[in-house]
Design a protein around this motif. Sequence first.
Motif: not given
Length: 129
Positions: A45-50
Amino acid sequence: MRVYLDDRPITVSRIAQDGRWRTELPSVDTGVYQLRVDELDDDGNVRSRIETPFKREEPELVTELQAEQSQTGVVEQDVMTVQPGATLWAIARERYGEGTLFVKVFEANKDRIRDPNLIYPGQVFDLPN
């Protein structure tokens, strides 16, 4: 972590214990892309994104410009990729010799700049003559 260009997965990498990571971008043609990096948890699962614009230059052009710069100390360019710590004032001072001409850079790129006090690494700006 997973790396995307224009929403297409390109590569995966592991984050070191100290939080650093590094990866190569395989077989990326020259052009401007939207770069996205997702930090994933153990379940995927995505925890953070940039996300940021990313420009891959032609290697021959980069080599040519580096050679010219080493000979003359000056390189004229029509576009530039914003680097960390850059400001419109500093870009104008370097390009035109006077920081107050930042308005020239802003006007040429107002479709990409919401606030002239906030520009971001990776943005690609046109630099008018």
